[in-house]
Design a protein around this motif. Structure first.
Motif, PDB file in Angstrom:
ATOM      1  N   ALA A 281       0.839  -1.202   0.000  1.00 30.01           N
ATOM      2  CA  ALA A 281       0.000   0.000   0.000  1.00 30.01           C
ATOM      3  C   ALA A 281       0.871   1.246   0.000  1.00 30.01           C
ATOM      4  N   SER A 282       1.951   1.235   0.767  1.00 32.73           N
ATOM      5  CA  SER A 282       2.807   2.411   0.794  1.00 32.73           C
ATOM      6  C   SER A 282       3.531   2.573  -0.546  1.00 32.73           C
ATOM      7  N   ALA A 283       3.834   1.476  -1.223  1.00 34.15           N
ATOM      8  CA  ALA A 283       4.443   1.573  -2.553  1.00 34.15           C
ATOM      9  C   ALA A 283       3.462   2.195  -3.538  1.00 34.15           C
ATOM     10  N   VAL A 284       2.198   1.837  -3.427  1.00 29.95           N
ATOM     11  CA  VAL A 284       1.182   2.419  -4.303  1.00 29.95           C
ATOM     12  C   VAL A 284       1.059   3.915  -4.040  1.00 29.95           C
ATOM     13  N   GLU A 285       1.123   4.297  -2.772  1.00 29.98           N
ATOM     14  CA  GLU A 285       1.070   5.728  -2.438  1.00 29.98           C
ATOM     15  C   GLU A 285       2.233   6.471  -3.075  1.00 29.98           C
ATOM     16  N   TRP A 286       3.429   5.888  -3.037  1.00 33.28           N
ATOM     17  CA  TRP A 286       4.591   6.531  -3.649  1.00 33.28           C
ATOM     18  C   TRP A 286       4.425   6.639  -5.162  1.00 33.28           C
ATOM     19  N   VAL A 287       3.835   5.638  -5.768  1.00 39.03           N
ATOM     20  CA  VAL A 287       3.603   5.691  -7.215  1.00 39.03           C
ATOM     21  C   VAL A 287       2.630   6.815  -7.547  1.00 39.03           C
ATOM     22  N   ILE A 288       1.586   6.959  -6.749  1.00 37.59           N
ATOM     23  CA  ILE A 288       0.607   8.027  -6.993  1.00 37.59           C
ATOM     24  C   ILE A 288       1.255   9.395  -6.795  1.00 37.59           C
ATOM     25  N   ILE A 289       2.019   9.550  -5.727  1.00 37.49           N
ATOM     26  CA  ILE A 289       2.708  10.828  -5.474  1.00 37.49           C
ATOM     27  C   ILE A 289       3.665  11.137  -6.623  1.00 37.49           C
ATOM     28  N   SER A 290       4.405  10.127  -7.077  1.00 37.02           N
ATOM     29  CA  SER A 290       5.342  10.336  -8.189  1.00 37.02           C
ATOM     30  C   SER A 290       4.603  10.734  -9.457  1.00 37.02           C
ATOM     31  N   ALA A 291       3.460  10.111  -9.715  1.00 39.97           N
ATOM     32  CA  ALA A 291       2.685  10.445 -10.907  1.00 39.97           C
ATOM     33  C   ALA A 291       2.196  11.892 -10.850  1.00 39.97           C
ATOM     34  N   VAL A 292       1.774  12.336  -9.666  1.00 39.81           N
ATOM     35  CA  VAL A 292       1.320  13.726  -9.516  1.00 39.81           C
ATOM     36  C   VAL A 292       2.486  14.683  -9.755  1.00 39.81           C
ATOM     37  N   VAL A 293       3.651  14.367  -9.210  1.00 42.37           N
ATOM     38  CA  VAL A 293       4.826  15.234  -9.405  1.00 42.37           C
ATOM     39  C   VAL A 293       5.208  15.283 -10.881  1.00 42.37           C
ATOM     40  N   VAL A 294       5.187  14.135 -11.550  1.00 40.97           N
ATOM     41  CA  VAL A 294       5.511  14.103 -12.983  1.00 40.97           C
ATOM     42  C   VAL A 294       4.501  14.922 -13.778  1.00 40.97           C
ATOM     43  N   ALA A 295       3.232  14.847 -13.421  1.00 40.67           N
ATOM     44  CA  ALA A 295       2.212  15.629 -14.116  1.00 40.67           C
ATOM     45  C   ALA A 295       2.444  17.128 -13.917  1.00 40.67           C
ATOM     46  N   ILE A 296       2.773  17.525 -12.686  1.00 34.81           N
ATOM     47  CA  ILE A 296       3.043  18.945 -12.415  1.00 34.81           C
ATOM     48  C   ILE A 296       4.247  19.422 -13.215  1.00 34.81           C
ATOM     49  N   VAL A 297       5.306  18.607 -13.232  1.00 34.70           N
ATOM     50  CA  VAL A 297       6.501  18.977 -14.000  1.00 34.70           C
ATOM     51  C   VAL A 297       6.158  19.084 -15.485  1.00 34.70           C
ATOM     52  N   GLY A 298       5.313  18.184 -15.984  1.00 31.11           N
ATOM     53  CA  GLY A 298       4.904  18.247 -17.388  1.00 31.11           C
ATOM     54  C   GLY A 298       4.137  19.512 -17.710  1.00 31.11           C
ATOM     55  N   VAL A 299       3.234  19.919 -16.823  1.00 32.13           N
ATOM     56  CA  VAL A 299       2.466  21.146 -17.042  1.00 32.13           C
ATOM     57  C   VAL A 299       3.385  22.364 -17.016  1.00 32.13           C
ATOM     58  N   VAL A 300       4.284  22.410 -16.054  1.00 37.35           N
ATOM     59  CA  VAL A 300       5.225  23.537 -15.970  1.00 37.35           C
ATOM     60  C   VAL A 300       6.107  23.583 -17.214  1.00 37.35           C
ATOM     61  N   ALA A 301       6.570  22.422 -17.667  1.00 40.37           N
ATOM     62  CA  ALA A 301       7.402  22.382 -18.871  1.00 40.37           C
ATOM     63  C   ALA A 301       6.620  22.867 -20.091  1.00 40.37           C
ATOM     64  N   ALA A 302       5.344  22.500 -20.190  1.00 35.62           N
ATOM     65  CA  ALA A 302       4.525  22.949 -21.321  1.00 35.62           C
ATOM     66  C   ALA A 302       4.331  24.461 -21.285  1.00 35.62           C
ATOM     67  N   VAL A 303       4.105  25.022 -20.100  1.00 34.49           N
ATOM     68  CA  VAL A 303       3.934  26.478 -19.974  1.00 34.49           C
ATOM     69  C   VAL A 303       5.220  27.197 -20.342  1.00 34.49           C
ATOM     70  N   ILE A 304       6.348  26.704 -19.846  1.00 32.13           N
ATOM     71  CA  ILE A 304       7.639  27.344 -20.169  1.00 32.13           C
ATOM     72  C   ILE A 304       7.927  27.217 -21.658  1.00 32.13           C
ATOM     73  N   ASN A 305       7.661  26.050 -22.230  1.00 37.42           N
ATOM     74  CA  ASN A 305       7.890  25.851 -23.662  1.00 37.42           C
ATOM     75  C   ASN A 305       7.043  26.808 -24.486  1.00 37.42           C
ATOM     76  N   SER A 306       5.782  26.983 -24.094  1.00 40.42           N
ATOM     77  CA  SER A 306       4.901  27.898 -24.811  1.00 40.42           C
ATOM     78  C   SER A 306       5.408  29.336 -24.715  1.00 40.42           C
ATOM     79  N   ALA A 307       5.833  29.737 -23.527  1.00 39.32           N
ATOM     80  CA  ALA A 307       6.345  31.102 -23.342  1.00 39.32           C
ATOM     81  C   ALA A 307       7.611  31.327 -24.165  1.00 39.32           C
ATOM     82  N   LEU A 308       8.494  30.336 -24.162  1.00 32.90           N
ATOM     83  CA  LEU A 308       9.730  30.491 -24.934  1.00 32.90           C
ATOM     84  C   LEU A 308       9.443  30.521 -26.430  1.00 32.90           C
TER      85      LEU A 308
END
Length: 84
Positions: A37-64
């Motif tokens: 269960a704790s491994a699943v929690e880490w996977v979910i947290i990692s997925a959320v962090v990856v999604a946030i990084v992807g959104v930030v990268a898309a915004v920066i890419n668009s601005a550039l």
């Protein structure tokens, strides 16, 4: 508790498999599977962090890209007597 008696098999791979499966069943019965269960929690947290990084990268890419297009148009229309 009565365990079913399995015939003795002399092949080491089968003996290992039976021992391994018995250990897994004991772990499942003892409630030691909370680690999964704790491994699943880490996977979910990692997925959320990856999604946030992807959104930030898309915004920066668009601005550039927008800034690069603006500079490109400025360079194309540049002359000695004008500024952008």
């Amino acid at each position: 508790m009565n365990r079913p008696q399995f015939p003795k098999v002399s092949h080491p791979a089968v003996d290992f498999l039976v021992t391994f499966l018995r250990g897994r069943v004991q772990r499942a019965r003892s409630g030691e599977l909370d680690r999964g269960a704790s491994a699943v929690e880490w996977v979910i947290i990692s997925a959320v962090v990856v999604a946030i990084v992807g959104v930030v990268a898309a915004v920066i890419n668009s601005a550039l890209k927008g800034g690069a297009d603006k500079v490109g148009k400025c360079i194309e229309g540049a002359s000695a007597d004008k500024t952008c």
